[in-house]
Motif scaffolding. Sequence first.
Motif, PDB file in Angstrom:
ATOM      1  N   THR A  62      -3.451  -7.959   2.600  1.00  0.00           N
ATOM      2  CA  THR A  62      -2.573  -8.206   1.451  1.00  0.00           C
ATOM      3  C   THR A  62      -1.979  -6.883   0.972  1.00  0.00           C
ATOM      4  OG1 THR A  62      -4.611  -8.093   0.147  1.00  0.00           O
ATOM      5  CG2 THR A  62      -3.744 -10.285   0.624  1.00  0.00           C
ATOM      6  N   PRO A  63      -1.035  -6.927   0.018  1.00  0.00           N
ATOM      7  CA  PRO A  63      -0.467  -5.669  -0.483  1.00  0.00           C
ATOM      8  C   PRO A  63      -1.533  -4.722  -1.026  1.00  0.00           C
ATOM      9  CG  PRO A  63       0.888  -7.503  -1.171  1.00  0.00           C
ATOM     10  CD  PRO A  63      -0.349  -8.096  -0.560  1.00  0.00           C
ATOM     11  N   MET A  64      -1.243  -3.434  -0.898  1.00  0.00           N
ATOM     12  CA  MET A  64      -2.104  -2.377  -1.420  1.00  0.00           C
ATOM     13  C   MET A  64      -1.265  -1.432  -2.272  1.00  0.00           C
ATOM     14  SD  MET A  64      -4.348  -1.312   1.955  1.00  0.00           S
ATOM     15  CE  MET A  64      -5.287  -0.041   1.066  1.00  0.00           C
ATOM     16  N   ILE A  65      -1.863  -0.950  -3.349  1.00  0.00           N
ATOM     17  CA  ILE A  65      -1.257   0.078  -4.197  1.00  0.00           C
ATOM     18  C   ILE A  65      -2.146   1.306  -4.097  1.00  0.00           C
ATOM     19  CG2 ILE A  65      -0.752   0.748  -6.580  1.00  0.00           C
ATOM     20  CD1 ILE A  65      -0.302  -2.335  -7.075  1.00  0.00           C
ATOM     21  N   THR A  66      -1.580   2.430  -3.615  1.00  0.00           N
ATOM     22  CA  THR A  66      -2.364   3.655  -3.471  1.00  0.00           C
ATOM     23  C   THR A  66      -1.704   4.791  -4.243  1.00  0.00           C
ATOM     24  OG1 THR A  66      -1.248   4.111  -1.361  1.00  0.00           O
ATOM     25  CG2 THR A  66      -3.365   2.984  -1.252  1.00  0.00           C
ATOM     26  N   VAL A  67      -2.438   5.888  -4.374  1.00  0.00           N
ATOM     27  CA  VAL A  67      -2.038   7.069  -5.171  1.00  0.00           C
ATOM     28  C   VAL A  67      -1.359   6.673  -6.491  1.00  0.00           C
ATOM     29  CG1 VAL A  67      -2.066   8.857  -3.404  1.00  0.00           C
ATOM     30  CG2 VAL A  67      -0.038   7.456  -3.620  1.00  0.00           C
ATOM     31  N   ASN A  68      -1.990   5.770  -7.213  1.00  0.00           N
ATOM     32  CA  ASN A  68      -1.541   5.328  -8.552  1.00  0.00           C
ATOM     33  C   ASN A  68      -0.186   4.636  -8.553  1.00  0.00           C
ATOM     34  OD1 ASN A  68      -3.855   6.343  -9.781  1.00  0.00           O
ATOM     35  ND2 ASN A  68      -2.916   8.294 -10.336  1.00  0.00           N
ATOM     36  N   GLY A  70       2.193   5.493  -6.181  1.00  0.00           N
ATOM     37  CA  GLY A  70       3.094   6.325  -5.402  1.00  0.00           C
ATOM     38  C   GLY A  70       3.421   5.711  -4.047  1.00  0.00           C
ATOM     39  N   GLU A  71       2.510   4.888  -3.554  1.00  0.00           N
ATOM     40  CA  GLU A  71       2.744   4.123  -2.337  1.00  0.00           C
ATOM     41  C   GLU A  71       2.438   2.652  -2.593  1.00  0.00           C
ATOM     42  OE1 GLU A  71       1.933   7.108   1.386  1.00  0.00           O
ATOM     43  OE2 GLU A  71       0.177   6.148   0.502  1.00  0.00           O
ATOM     44  N   ILE A  72       3.318   1.799  -2.107  1.00  0.00           N
ATOM     45  CA  ILE A  72       3.111   0.352  -2.151  1.00  0.00           C
ATOM     46  C   ILE A  72       3.196  -0.148  -0.714  1.00  0.00           C
ATOM     47  CG2 ILE A  72       3.940  -1.862  -3.045  1.00  0.00           C
ATOM     48  CD1 ILE A  72       5.353  -0.227  -5.278  1.00  0.00           C
ATOM     49  N   HIS A  77      -1.208  -0.585   6.654  1.00  0.00           N
ATOM     50  CA  HIS A  77      -0.405   0.077   7.695  1.00  0.00           C
ATOM     51  C   HIS A  77       1.085  -0.266   7.634  1.00  0.00           C
ATOM     52  CE1 HIS A  77      -4.036   1.604   9.582  1.00  0.00           C
ATOM     53  NE2 HIS A  77      -4.528   0.381   9.607  1.00  0.00           N
ATOM     54  N   SER A  78       1.520  -1.104   6.700  1.00  0.00           N
ATOM     55  CA  SER A  78       2.931  -1.478   6.592  1.00  0.00           C
ATOM     56  C   SER A  78       3.465  -1.020   5.236  1.00  0.00           C
ATOM     57  CB  SER A  78       3.088  -2.997   6.756  1.00  0.00           C
ATOM     58  OG  SER A  78       4.431  -3.377   6.629  1.00  0.00           O
ATOM     59  N   ILE A  79       4.100   0.164   5.232  1.00  0.00           N
ATOM     60  CA  ILE A  79       4.556   0.748   3.967  1.00  0.00           C
ATOM     61  C   ILE A  79       5.795   0.020   3.458  1.00  0.00           C
ATOM     62  CG2 ILE A  79       5.962   2.535   5.107  1.00  0.00           C
ATOM     63  CD1 ILE A  79       3.892   3.088   1.896  1.00  0.00           C
ATOM     64  N   HIS A  80       5.810  -0.260   2.168  1.00  0.00           N
ATOM     65  CA  HIS A  80       6.965  -0.890   1.529  1.00  0.00           C
ATOM     66  C   HIS A  80       7.806   0.149   0.791  1.00  0.00           C
ATOM     67  CE1 HIS A  80       9.405  -3.700  -0.774  1.00  0.00           C
ATOM     68  NE2 HIS A  80       8.970  -3.153  -1.893  1.00  0.00           N
ATOM     69  N   ARG A  81       7.136   1.025   0.020  1.00  0.00           N
ATOM     70  CA  ARG A  81       7.872   2.004  -0.770  1.00  0.00           C
ATOM     71  C   ARG A  81       7.006   3.213  -1.084  1.00  0.00           C
ATOM     72  NH1 ARG A  81      10.171  -0.098  -6.338  1.00  0.00           N
ATOM     73  NH2 ARG A  81       8.190   0.618  -7.200  1.00  0.00           N
ATOM     74  N   ARG A  82       7.634   4.400  -1.012  1.00  0.00           N
ATOM     75  CA  ARG A  82       6.979   5.637  -1.432  1.00  0.00           C
ATOM     76  C   ARG A  82       7.834   6.315  -2.484  1.00  0.00           C
ATOM     77  NH1 ARG A  82       5.559   6.871   4.341  1.00  0.00           N
ATOM     78  NH2 ARG A  82       3.279   6.751   4.445  1.00  0.00           N
ATOM     79  N   THR A  83       7.169   6.927  -3.470  1.00  0.00           N
ATOM     80  CA  THR A  83       7.876   7.730  -4.469  1.00  0.00           C
ATOM     81  C   THR A  83       7.285   9.136  -4.420  1.00  0.00           C
ATOM     82  OG1 THR A  83       8.107   5.760  -5.846  1.00  0.00           O
ATOM     83  CG2 THR A  83       8.577   7.880  -6.878  1.00  0.00           C
ATOM     84  N   VAL A 179       4.979  -5.588  -6.466  1.00  0.00           N
ATOM     85  CA  VAL A 179       4.184  -6.514  -5.648  1.00  0.00           C
ATOM     86  C   VAL A 179       4.469  -7.957  -6.065  1.00  0.00           C
ATOM     87  CG1 VAL A 179       1.830  -7.296  -5.131  1.00  0.00           C
ATOM     88  CG2 VAL A 179       2.377  -4.854  -5.056  1.00  0.00           C
ATOM     89  N   CYS A 180       4.540  -8.193  -7.364  1.00  0.00           N
ATOM     90  CA  CYS A 180       4.858  -9.545  -7.848  1.00  0.00           C
ATOM     91  C   CYS A 180       6.244  -9.978  -7.386  1.00  0.00           C
ATOM     92  CB  CYS A 180       4.771  -9.602  -9.372  1.00  0.00           C
ATOM     93  SG  CYS A 180       3.092  -9.686 -10.008  1.00  0.00           S
TER      94      CYS A 180
END
Length: 246
Positions: A62-68, A70-72, A77-83, A179-180
């Motif tokens: 399922t979706p993951m939120i990492t580095v607060n 900064g990555e969705i 292994h399937s990146i949606h967005r990086r800031t 994510v929603c």
Amino acid sequence: MGKYRLLALDLDGTLLNDRSEISATNLEWVKRAVDAGVTVCVSTGRGFQSALPIAEQMNLDTPMITVNGGEIWTKPHSIHRRTLLDSGIVMRLHALAEKHDVWFWAYSTQDIYNKERWIGDTITTHWLKFGYYTENLTVLNEILQEIQTWDGLELTNSSPFNIEINPIGVSKASALEEVCRMLGYDMSEVVAIGDSLNDIAAIRAVGLGVAMGNAQEEVKAAADVVTGSNQENGVAAAIQKYVLRT
């Protein structure tokens, strides 16, 4: 399916006990939530590489939120967005850490660096988050007061002894909104559970914000409800009482 469709779980101090383990009880109730059709989303300050084994232990795709935020990730292994965090800002943050002689760390898109292992080429590296750690709260507050005067930064923590820095607008809350949007859910259908300042925005923004029993007081004040501590299977109790209402 009950009222809530998405469960956003912080890891350290929340899902994980003080040995950084998922208890058998927490694991069982996460599985029950998944079996009931709830989307369980890891929502952490950790980088992807250290969050992934925990998601895998829960068998999440399922979706993951990492580095607060900064990555969705749409799934592991399937990146949606990086800031990204501006490289020039990282150089300034690093210089401030050296000035105060405190431990620090920083996530890039490729690796994690810290006081013992820093990188020569700061400018061309793609940065995500920077953090400071010291148990000298006077020094920590001096650092905080300094960087609060800088523009373009989101400041939180994942313990009373650190400061975590992301680009402005990056938070677990903004990531959960995305994510929603991806899943077609409303934020009112989300339960977010956490213990630190990097969880507050999400706890305030969702349908049900849950603070851990071991949470910082400011987090408890922001939450709708408080569950047990991370040593007392607080996540399992929250799933049982609020998500599945068993």
